[in-house]
Design an enzyme around this catalytic site. Structure first.
Site, PDB file in Angstrom:
ATOM      1  N   LYS A 109       7.918  -4.488   3.475  1.00  0.00           N
ATOM      2  CA  LYS A 109       8.113  -3.787   2.207  1.00  0.00           C
ATOM      3  C   LYS A 109       9.263  -4.491   1.498  1.00  0.00           C
ATOM      4  O   LYS A 109      10.425  -4.368   1.894  1.00  0.00           O
ATOM      5  CB  LYS A 109       8.437  -2.311   2.430  1.00  0.00           C
ATOM      6  N   GLU A 144       2.503  -5.411   6.389  1.00  0.00           N
ATOM      7  CA  GLU A 144       3.278  -6.350   5.568  1.00  0.00           C
ATOM      8  C   GLU A 144       4.714  -5.865   5.464  1.00  0.00           C
ATOM      9  O   GLU A 144       4.959  -4.682   5.631  1.00  0.00           O
ATOM     10  CB  GLU A 144       2.715  -6.381   4.126  1.00  0.00           C
ATOM     11  N   SER A 178       2.839   4.725  -5.977  1.00  0.00           N
ATOM     12  CA  SER A 178       3.947   4.569  -5.036  1.00  0.00           C
ATOM     13  C   SER A 178       3.399   4.765  -3.635  1.00  0.00           C
ATOM     14  O   SER A 178       2.202   4.981  -3.452  1.00  0.00           O
ATOM     15  CB  SER A 178       5.067   5.552  -5.317  1.00  0.00           C
ATOM     16  N   LEU A 179       4.279   4.696  -2.663  1.00  0.00           N
ATOM     17  CA  LEU A 179       3.848   4.822  -1.266  1.00  0.00           C
ATOM     18  C   LEU A 179       4.515   6.023  -0.635  1.00  0.00           C
ATOM     19  O   LEU A 179       5.680   6.317  -0.916  1.00  0.00           O
ATOM     20  CB  LEU A 179       4.263   3.571  -0.485  1.00  0.00           C
ATOM     21  N   ASP A 221      14.918 -32.621  -6.783  1.00  0.00           N
ATOM     22  CA  ASP A 221      15.072 -31.861  -8.028  1.00  0.00           C
ATOM     23  C   ASP A 221      15.200 -32.812  -9.216  1.00  0.00           C
ATOM     24  O   ASP A 221      14.661 -32.549 -10.289  1.00  0.00           O
ATOM     25  CB  ASP A 221      16.329 -30.978  -7.960  1.00  0.00           C
ATOM     26  N   GLU A 226       5.562  -8.277  -5.880  1.00  0.00           N
ATOM     27  CA  GLU A 226       6.969  -7.926  -6.030  1.00  0.00           C
ATOM     28  C   GLU A 226       7.764  -9.134  -6.503  1.00  0.00           C
ATOM     29  O   GLU A 226       7.628 -10.232  -5.958  1.00  0.00           O
ATOM     30  CB  GLU A 226       7.482  -7.471  -4.646  1.00  0.00           C
ATOM     31  N   LYS A 230      -1.410  -0.629   5.627  1.00  0.00           N
ATOM     32  CA  LYS A 230      -2.545  -0.303   4.755  1.00  0.00           C
ATOM     33  C   LYS A 230      -3.826  -0.354   5.577  1.00  0.00           C
ATOM     34  O   LYS A 230      -4.033  -1.325   6.313  1.00  0.00           O
ATOM     35  CB  LYS A 230      -2.653  -1.329   3.611  1.00  0.00           C
ATOM     36  N   CYS A 265      45.108  15.595  -7.860  1.00  0.00           N
ATOM     37  CA  CYS A 265      46.323  15.388  -8.636  1.00  0.00           C
ATOM     38  C   CYS A 265      46.499  16.628  -9.489  1.00  0.00           C
ATOM     39  O   CYS A 265      45.571  17.067 -10.153  1.00  0.00           O
ATOM     40  CB  CYS A 265      46.165  14.144  -9.515  1.00  0.00           C
TER      41      CYS A 265
HETATM   42  S1  IVH Z   1       1.437  -1.721  -2.039  1.00  0.00           S
HETATM   43  C1  IVH Z   1      -1.163   1.189  -3.185  1.00  0.00           C
HETATM   44  N1  IVH Z   1       2.795  -3.430  -0.591  1.00  0.00           N
HETATM   45  O1  IVH Z   1       6.759  -0.335  -2.882  1.00  0.00           O
HETATM   46  C2  IVH Z   1       0.260   1.004  -2.932  1.00  0.00           C
HETATM   47  N2  IVH Z   1       3.955  -2.137  -2.193  1.00  0.00           N
HETATM   48  O2  IVH Z   1       6.602   2.611  -2.991  1.00  0.00           O
HETATM   49  C3  IVH Z   1       0.879   0.115  -3.893  1.00  0.00           C
HETATM   50  N3  IVH Z   1       6.352  -2.592  -2.287  1.00  0.00           N
HETATM   51  O3  IVH Z   1       6.276  -0.010  -6.313  1.00  0.00           O
HETATM   52  C4  IVH Z   1       1.956  -0.705  -3.367  1.00  0.00           C
HETATM   53  N4  IVH Z   1       6.362  -4.153  -0.750  1.00  0.00           N
HETATM   54  O4  IVH Z   1       7.161  -2.222  -5.510  1.00  0.00           O
HETATM   55  C5  IVH Z   1       2.839  -2.498  -1.553  1.00  0.00           C
HETATM   56  N5  IVH Z   1       3.879  -4.971   0.748  1.00  0.00           N
HETATM   57  C6  IVH Z   1       3.909  -4.064  -0.213  1.00  0.00           C
HETATM   58  C7  IVH Z   1       5.099  -3.722  -0.858  1.00  0.00           C
HETATM   59  C8  IVH Z   1       5.087  -2.736  -1.842  1.00  0.00           C
HETATM   60  C9  IVH Z   1       7.104  -3.472  -1.611  1.00  0.00           C
HETATM   61  C10 IVH Z   1       6.876  -1.664  -3.299  1.00  0.00           C
HETATM   62  C11 IVH Z   1       6.192  -1.731  -4.624  1.00  0.00           C
HETATM   63  C12 IVH Z   1       5.860  -0.323  -5.007  1.00  0.00           C
HETATM   64  C13 IVH Z   1       6.610   0.470  -4.014  1.00  0.00           C
HETATM   65  C14 IVH Z   1       5.819   1.696  -3.671  1.00  0.00           C
END
Ligand code: IVH
Length: 693
Positions: free
Chosen positions: A117, A115, A84-85, A35, A175, A291, A427
């Site tokens: 999450k 992957e 979102s997922l 460092d 992320e 995915k 109370c």
């Molecule tokens: S793909 C098309 N991959 O999960 C889908 N998202 O619920 C787009 N997240 O806002 C997201 N790890 O912040 C994807 N390996 C990953 C992820 C991931 C965390 C989060 C991401 C997103 C949220 C969706």
């Protein structure tokens, strides 16, 4: 004068070198220099750029120290929305997902890119001609916040991409998160500086990324993992796997624990494998993401609402850990509810160090029989409050005692009582208890209570916080000059506040009773009480046990009269059940509350409570049926109102129904009323009718 070529070359070499060391450190986790050596090279480049401003560049590693603070974040529109997922929690849901995918694609088998999450924040990074130009948060998925200066400070994010790949235009998605060890170090620093600690790495990452002053962000060690791309018009890739491999080659951190697997069995095996490794990872994950690997198939599957059909997040169950109960404290909330809380030997669970866990209430505590000295299992999921799942009875030490809820409020010493029909212990010193002061005052001054118009919520809270007011009685002895000296006050507004306090000195009994904030005593119940007792003295002197007995005996007599077809007698306090009567009794029995009431009506405060005409019992009892939602009365309130005038409320419409009161979305009762020709009233019609009957 132009900068000498040798200096230009030296600056370029330093930049290349520093970025390489950055990558070795943050992306490959294999630093080659210490460092201190890094800092020396960094200082040299900083000096060169300061002495020769024409050498400065937006992609220089020196830009990572942060820029002057912003006043607000600009909005960024995501041309490709950040979705979102969909979530799954069970094997069945995962298999159903795989089946849907195969059916929609009309194929036998699907390969999935799998992957972790990450439990952080999604960001989008825009590169133009290989240079990082803009970074944004996810926001609502369509519009995010421009946090470019903050993202520049994240060492793991490349500021410039290698020239070898075609990166004229590229948006990388991934992320931002904080490693556990960096989170611990940050909290240790926060503690030492007397600042607030962060509850978990995710909150720390979010708080750090959303700093208007990126120099603060620069002092926090944030990390980044790429998991996909947004706009990438020049890219040619065929699978998710290929995207990640190419991003890794460009210098983006891509998680190592990823794979391509076949079908539902493949993803489930990955889920189990990563689950076993989860606690050992340097960062928090809350599940895995599956995915569909082929991008042409992803496109064919498309999206539903805000989530893609080609991806699924499979969540891990809340994490559990064992620890020891060091003590059991009782906390008092704003509404006076007593909550037992276990003080725990610190334990890392679900991404945070847990030192407390709620035991909810007395019944829960009994059921689990948690004792001081016990070894317990603690669970925490997401952002929820940690809780004690159960006790390891086999580990219970010899001498432990069952925990008992205190009989007195630990904050103010008033009696603590179980709320009839509820699990809560409360109370009873509502007007006096320090924990309940804000709530009590906000209620007391409210429009439907004492209606102190000039006293806003903010001011009321301020008066409590500055200890200028400890109970509502103190409002009436406030000093004009002291009030005028408060923040954002001034003489004129102080006079207005005092004038509206003055006006409230003249109160009707029902408003006054309502203003006391007795649990269970709403406006309608307060009116019934006021009409029954007529004066504050009578109300304060009531013998509640006698009243309960009277009520019971009239009710029994009425049952007999009914069988004999005789006229019914009005039931005292009709519409007020035994729980509310008990609550009023407890409240008035508490000496501390009595003292506040005495002070309110004493000459110094000078509240005058106007007597209310006693209710004349209804001459002839009528039968009402309620249907639908009334605008200003709940079902119970409407019932109390009708019954307080000596009438009855029945549950179904028949020939003996006198009135049907219909609100919004009435049921079949309204149709039945029309069939039978029964008079239908709305809320106003009901009130008018009750006044006339
Ligand atoms: S793909 C098309 N991959 O999960 C889908 N998202 O619920 C787009 N997240 O806002 C997201 N790890 O912040 C994807 N390996 C990953 C992820 C991931 C965390 C989060 C991401 C997103 C949220 C969706």
């Amino acid at each position: 004068m132009a900068v000498a070529d040798s200096l230009r070359q030296r600056a370029a070499a330093l930049r290349r070198g520093l970025e390489r060391h950055n990558r070795l450190y943050y992306v490959e986790d294999a630093p080659e220099i210490t460092d201190a050596e890094y800092d020396r090279l960094f200082a040299e480049l900083q000096r060169l750029e300061a002495e020769h401003p024409e050498l400065a560049a937006p992609d220089s590693p020196t830009q990572r120290v942060g820029a002057p603070p912003l006043t607000a974040f600009a909005q960024v529109r995501h041309r490709t929305p950040m979705l979102s997922l969909a979530n799954a929690f069970s094997e069945d849901e995962v298999r159903a997902f795989d089946r849907r995918v195969r059916d929609a694609l009309q194929v036998e088998e699907v390969d999935y890119a799998v992957e972790p999450k990450f439990d952080g924040l999604a960001v989008s990074l825009a590169y133009r001609d290989g240079v990082f130009v803009q970074g944004a948060t996810r926001g609502d998925g369509t519009n995010g916040e421009d946090v470019t200066p903050n993202l520049r400070t994240v060492g793991a994010i490349p500021l410039r991409l290698p020239q070898a790949v075609d990166t004229r235009e590229l948006e990388v998605r991934g992320e931002v998160l904080m490693f556990r060890r960096d989170f611990e170090a940050l909290n240790a620093r926060q503690r030492a500086a007397g600042h607030k600690e962060f509850v978990n790495p995710r909150n720390a990452a979010a708080g750090s990324l959303r700093q208007l002053d990126s120099r603060i962000t620069a002092q926090r060690t944030l990390r980044f993992f790429a998991y996909g791309v947004g706009e990438a018009p020049t890219a040619r890739w065929r699978t998710q796997d290929e995207i990640l491999a190419r991003l890794a080659a460009m210098g983006f951190p891509v998680v190592k624990d990823r794979a391509v697997v076949r079908g539902a069995d493949g993803v489930l095996a990955y889920y189990a494998q990563l689950g076993a490794k989860r606690v050992g990872l340097p960062f928090a994950i809350d599940g895995v993401v599956y995915k569909v690997n082929r991008l042409d198939w992803q496109e064919r599957l498309g999206h539903v609402a805000r989530a893609p059909r080609f991806a699924l997040a499979h969540k891990y169950a809340a994490e559990e850990q064992e620890t020891e109960v060091l003590g059991i404290d009782v906390q008092v909330g704003r509404t006076g509810v007593l909550t037992p809380v276990a003080r725990l030997k610190p334990v890392f669970v679900g991404g945070v160090t847990v030192t407390n866990a709620t035991l909810h209430n007395e019944d829960e505590l009994r059921r689990k029989d948690v004792r001081v000295g016990d070894t317990v299992i603690v669970r925490r999921a997401g952002d929820v409050i940690p809780e004690v799942v159960g006790v390891r009875l086999e580990k219970r030490p010899a001498a432990t005692h069952e925990f008992r809820m205190p009989e007195r409020c630990p904050v103010c010493g008033s009696a603590a009582a179980r709320v009839a029909g509820e699990a809560a212990t409360r109370c009873t010193g509502g007007l006096f208890c320090r924990a309940q002061r804000i709530q009590a005052l906000l209620h007391f001054k409210g429009r439907r209570a004492m209606d102190i118009e000039g006293l806003g919520d903010k001011l009321a809270e301020q008066l409590i916080e500055l200890e200028m007011v400890a109970s509502p009685a103190d409002l009436y002895t406030l000093d004009a000059d002291v009030l005028a000296g408060l923040e954002r006050m001034g003489e004129k507004s102080a006079r207005n506040v005092l004038a509206s306090i003055e006006r409230s000195r003249d109160a009707t009994l029902s408003r006054f009773i309502f203003a006391l904030g007795i649990p269970g005593v709403g406006e309608e119940v307060a009116k019934i009480l006021a009409r029954h007792f007529g004066s504050l003295e009578e109300f304060l002197q009531a013998d509640w046990e006698q009243l309960a007995r009277d009520k019971e005996s009239v009710r029994k007599d009425n049952a007999k009269r009914k069988r004999r077809g005789e006229a019914l007698e009005a039931v005292p306090l009709e519409g007020i059940g035994p729980e509310i009567m008990e609550s009023v009794r407890q409240f008035l029995e508490e000496r501390h509350n009595r003292e506040v009431i005495e002070r309110l009506i004493a000459p110094a405060a000078g509240v005058r409570v106007r007597a209310e005409p006693r209710a004349a019992p209804a001459r002839v009892a009528r039968t009402f049926v309620l249907t639908g939602t009334l605008p200003g009365l709940s079902r119970d309130e409407a019932k109390s109102l009708i019954e307080s005038r000596g009438h009855k409320v029945a549950s179904s419409v028949s020939k003996s129904t006198d009135y049907v009161v219909a609100g919004d979305e009435p049921g079949s009762k309204l149709e039945r009323a029309r069939e039978l020709g029964v008079t239908v009233l709305d809320e106003k019609g009901l009130r008018d009718k009750l006044d006339k009957l």
